[in-house]
Design an enzyme around this catalytic site. Structure first.
Site, PDB file in Angstrom:
ATOM      1  N   HIS A  23       0.855  -1.073   0.288  1.00 56.89           N
ATOM      2  CA  HIS A  23       0.141   0.026   0.007  1.00 56.89           C
ATOM      3  C   HIS A  23       0.732   1.339   0.048  1.00 56.89           C
ATOM      4  O   HIS A  23       1.938   1.285   0.787  1.00 56.89           O
ATOM      5  CB  HIS A  23      -0.867   0.049   1.182  1.00 56.89           C
ATOM      6  CG  HIS A  23      -2.023   1.008   0.997  1.00 56.89           C
ATOM      7  ND1 HIS A  23      -1.844   2.338   1.241  1.00 56.89           N
ATOM      8  CD2 HIS A  23      -3.312   0.765   1.037  1.00 56.89           C
ATOM      9  CE1 HIS A  23      -3.109   2.843   0.866  1.00 56.89           C
ATOM     10  NE2 HIS A  23      -4.095   1.863   0.810  1.00 56.89           N
ATOM     11  N   ARG A  38      -2.099   1.035  -7.432  1.00 57.59           N
ATOM     12  CA  ARG A  38      -1.166   1.200  -6.213  1.00 57.59           C
ATOM     13  C   ARG A  38       0.153   0.609  -6.706  1.00 57.59           C
ATOM     14  O   ARG A  38       1.139   1.149  -5.869  1.00 57.59           O
ATOM     15  CB  ARG A  38      -1.893  -0.042  -5.615  1.00 57.59           C
ATOM     16  CG  ARG A  38      -2.172   0.406  -4.165  1.00 57.59           C
ATOM     17  CD  ARG A  38      -3.020  -0.674  -3.394  1.00 57.59           C
ATOM     18  NE  ARG A  38      -4.408   0.162  -2.985  1.00 57.59           N
ATOM     19  CZ  ARG A  38      -5.134  -0.494  -2.210  1.00 57.59           C
ATOM     20  NH1 ARG A  38      -4.898  -1.675  -1.795  1.00 57.59           N
ATOM     21  NH2 ARG A  38      -6.131   0.099  -1.774  1.00 57.59           N
ATOM     22  N   HIS A  64       0.674  -4.925   2.153  1.00 60.33           N
ATOM     23  CA  HIS A  64      -0.566  -4.748   2.606  1.00 60.33           C
ATOM     24  C   HIS A  64      -1.615  -5.967   2.330  1.00 60.33           C
ATOM     25  O   HIS A  64      -2.461  -6.456   2.907  1.00 60.33           O
ATOM     26  CB  HIS A  64      -1.030  -3.667   1.819  1.00 60.33           C
ATOM     27  CG  HIS A  64      -2.636  -3.035   2.082  1.00 60.33           C
ATOM     28  ND1 HIS A  64      -2.991  -2.828   3.043  1.00 60.33           N
ATOM     29  CD2 HIS A  64      -3.649  -2.901   1.096  1.00 60.33           C
ATOM     30  CE1 HIS A  64      -4.288  -2.268   3.158  1.00 60.33           C
ATOM     31  NE2 HIS A  64      -4.717  -2.689   1.838  1.00 60.33           N
ATOM     32  N   ARG A 107      -4.168  -6.540  -7.229  1.00 65.79           N
ATOM     33  CA  ARG A 107      -5.641  -6.528  -6.725  1.00 65.79           C
ATOM     34  C   ARG A 107      -6.126  -5.155  -7.084  1.00 65.79           C
ATOM     35  O   ARG A 107      -5.578  -4.011  -6.363  1.00 65.79           O
ATOM     36  CB  ARG A 107      -5.829  -6.689  -5.355  1.00 65.79           C
ATOM     37  CG  ARG A 107      -7.056  -6.697  -4.577  1.00 65.79           C
ATOM     38  CD  ARG A 107      -7.100  -6.975  -3.095  1.00 65.79           C
ATOM     39  NE  ARG A 107      -6.184  -6.170  -2.551  1.00 65.79           N
ATOM     40  CZ  ARG A 107      -6.827  -5.272  -1.854  1.00 65.79           C
ATOM     41  NH1 ARG A 107      -7.964  -4.920  -1.652  1.00 65.79           N
ATOM     42  NH2 ARG A 107      -6.232  -4.125  -1.262  1.00 65.79           N
TER      43      ARG A 107
HETATM   44  C1  SIN Z   1      -7.558   1.670   1.677  1.00 69.62           C
HETATM   45  O1  SIN Z   1      -8.601   2.099   2.207  1.00 69.62           O
HETATM   46  O2  SIN Z   1      -6.737   2.442   1.152  1.00 69.62           O
HETATM   47  C2  SIN Z   1      -7.384   0.241   1.561  1.00 69.62           C
HETATM   48  C3  SIN Z   1      -8.368  -0.492   0.577  1.00 69.62           C
HETATM   49  C4  SIN Z   1      -7.927  -1.752   0.186  1.00 69.62           C
HETATM   50  O3  SIN Z   1      -6.606  -2.158   0.206  1.00 69.62           O
HETATM   51  O4  SIN Z   1      -8.724  -2.651  -0.865  1.00 69.62           O
END
Ligand code: SIN
Length: 533
Positions: A239, A285, A346, A381
């Site tokens: 993340h 991401r 993450h 994802r």
């Molecule tokens: C986030 O709120 O950034 C995480 C959402 C996710 O990882 O799907």
């Protein structure tokens, strides 16, 4: 020590996140469900999810758009049929969660869902409760589970290993698990018609992670040990924005902040994402995490900043109360101060190979949620597709287990700890734990190379040997169970990363910078596919 301790249930669920709890509520209509969870029931990645659950709920959205976004972000490795099915079934499950008491945000009239936006989505489609969606879902599901007479929830119970036997014809079948009651220190064999791995991911393989302490890859490791296939373990999602502060352990700064207009900036205030992606701060991401990693390495800075200060302060505070409160305790006002952030591990996109109903390659063993590899995520994802996967596969697996038959030996071998003694060397566990997580971050992190992976391989082989010796010599406890699992999962990630000689989605290597169409396939590992063992 033989405990002689055995209990029976229809369905044994390991883990208490969204997938396991949703499964339990659906399956309890036709069988008794026992859920084991290794700490408190609310200790899960689900409970920490901030953004929300992606589903086609808005008038301007379409199933096709959600399918297309998922496939695009998954970079050629998604299973189209699975994606289509999940996207189609999603909206009804979100409505079901609302019926169970999840107070999703609604529009001003209080009718339609108020939908958030996240990276990679072409539309607003993230149903949320403020910025604490996972907690709201976890609380609603746990409350429903607590009321259900056909569900038993055992907290502080950690699964050690799955029970399995070769069925007639040599096919492996699972019939439950050995479970350690952490309060009593005793081990019970829980025998079940179907065993459902819903133990989440493995973020703790890395030193920096948004995950809670429980995310040690237990389900993936246990499944591999009894011969199940695991796939795509190289695709670890980092993340881009986890709070950087000496006193903030693992605190996520949701992508929905960027969905509402937040900008990523360097310490001097310069926006840098335009140089990396046309969607700038709201790019996919993997691209954003790599860009930040690159900027940090280039400048030597300790963090970049997520800036909300150009937005309406009242809106920022009201839309993100949980993040606002947490930051405030550390002296950061999110409406006034740019938030220092860094990337962190993450989500594990790979996992236990499953079919469309969550059935693994071992009979009567199912995997759902982050533990599984269903073909939904592919090489990367799409944000907020994970809670969605949890409910869809929780429900599908609950329908499928109805048709399972108990396959078990006449007697279950009691757990034996042989000559194991109490350890007076617990420091070994702590040091190995730290070492795995550090070298995984440095060598098998956001940017990889052949050399880094070889270094990681040498270290994990040595460590797993040491951990193995320790495991058999000393009496079992949750620390050594978790470390053994964590090290095996690390090994599976390293091996999968070594086998992929290209850069695709979340796997980025300096030695093969391009995507190779010839490698658009899953990396599948099992006990006879070569090391690890
Ligand atoms: C986030 O709120 O950034 C995480 C959402 C996710 O990882 O799907």
């Amino acid at each position: 020590m033989a405990t002689g301790n055995e209990r029976e249930t229809d369905y044994l669920v390991i883990g208490s996140g969204i997938a396991g709890l949703y499964f339990a509520l659906e399956a309890a209509d036709h069988g008794h469900v026992t859920i084991v969870t290794k700490k408190r029931p609310s200790d899960s990645n689900t409970a920490l999810a901030q953004g929300g659950i992606a589903a086609v709920l808005g008038d301007d959205d379409s199933l096709q758009d959600h399918v297309d976004d998922t496939l695009r972000v998954g970079e050629g490795l998604c299973d189209r049929k699975i994606v289509e099915g999940v996207v189609e079934e999603g909206p009804n499950h979100v409505r079901m969660l609302a019926q169970l008491g999840v107070d999703f945000a609604r529009d001003k009239e209080g009718g339609e869902f108020d939908l958030g936006r996240e990276g990679g989505h072409s539309k607003r489609r993230v149903a949320h409760y403020q910025d604490a969606t996972g907690q709201a879902i976890s609380e609603a599901l746990l409350a429903a589970v607590a009321k259900h007479a056909n569900i038993t929830l055992l907290k502080n119970h950690i699964a050690i290993d799955l029970l399995s036997m070769a069925k007639y014809g040599g096919e492996e079948a699972c019939f439950g698990a050995y479970v350690l009651d952490r309060d009593k220190g005793s081990i019970v064999a829980i025998v079940a018609r179907a065993t459902i791995l819903a133990s989440g991911g493995a973020g703790k393989v890395y030193i920096y992670t948004s995950n809670p302490d429980v995310a040690t890859g237990d389900g993936m490791a246990m499944a591999y040990r009894i011969g199940a296939q695991v796939s795509n373990m190289e695709f670890v999602q980092f993340h881009p924005t986890v709070l950087y502060h000496p006193h903030a352990k693992s605190f996520l700064i949701s992508e929905t902040l960027r969905g509402e207009g937040g900008k990523l900036r360097l310490a001097g205030g310069r926006e840098f994402m335009d140089a990396y992606h046309r969607l700038s701060s709201l790019g996919p991401r993997d691209v954003v995490a790599r860009a930040i990693d690159n900027e940090l390495k280039r400048s030597g800075a300790t963090s970049v900043f997520l800036d909300m200060t150009h937005l309406d302060a009242k809106f920022v505070r009201e839309r993100f109360p949980t993040i606002g409160e947490r930051c405030k305790t550390l002296g950061i006002d999110i409406a006034v101060d740019p938030i220092p952030v860094v990337p962190a591990a993450h989500y594990q996109c790979g996992g236990v190979v499953c079919d469309a109903n969550g059935q693994s390659t071992v009979k009567n063993l199912f995997a759902i949620g982050e533990t599984s590899s269903t073909g939904l995520h592919g090489a990367c994802r799409l944000a907020s597709n994970s809670l969605l996967e949890g409910v869809v596969f929780g429900a599908r697996a609950a329908a499928a287990v109805r048709h399972t038959d108990l396959i078990r030996p006449s007697q279950v071998a009691p757990w034996r700890s042989g000559n194991a003694t109490d350890s007076n060397d617990a420091i070994v566990v702590a040091l190995n734990w730290e070492e795995v997580r550090r070298f995984m971050w440095s060598y098998v992190g956001i940017v990889r190379s052949d050399k880094r992976l070889e270094r990681a391989l040498r270290r994990i082989e040595l460590l797993r040997q040491e951990i193995g010796e320790y495991y058999w010599d000393f009496k079992i406890n949750s620390d050594i169970i978790e470390l053994r699992n964590l090290a095996l999962v690390a090994h599976l990630i390293i091996e999968s990363a070594r086998r992929r000689k290209e850069s695709r989605g979340l796997h980025y290597t300096l030695d093969y910078l391009e995507k190779d169409p010839g490698q658009a396939k899953e990396t599948v590992l099992h006990q006879s596919s070569g090391p690890p063992v």
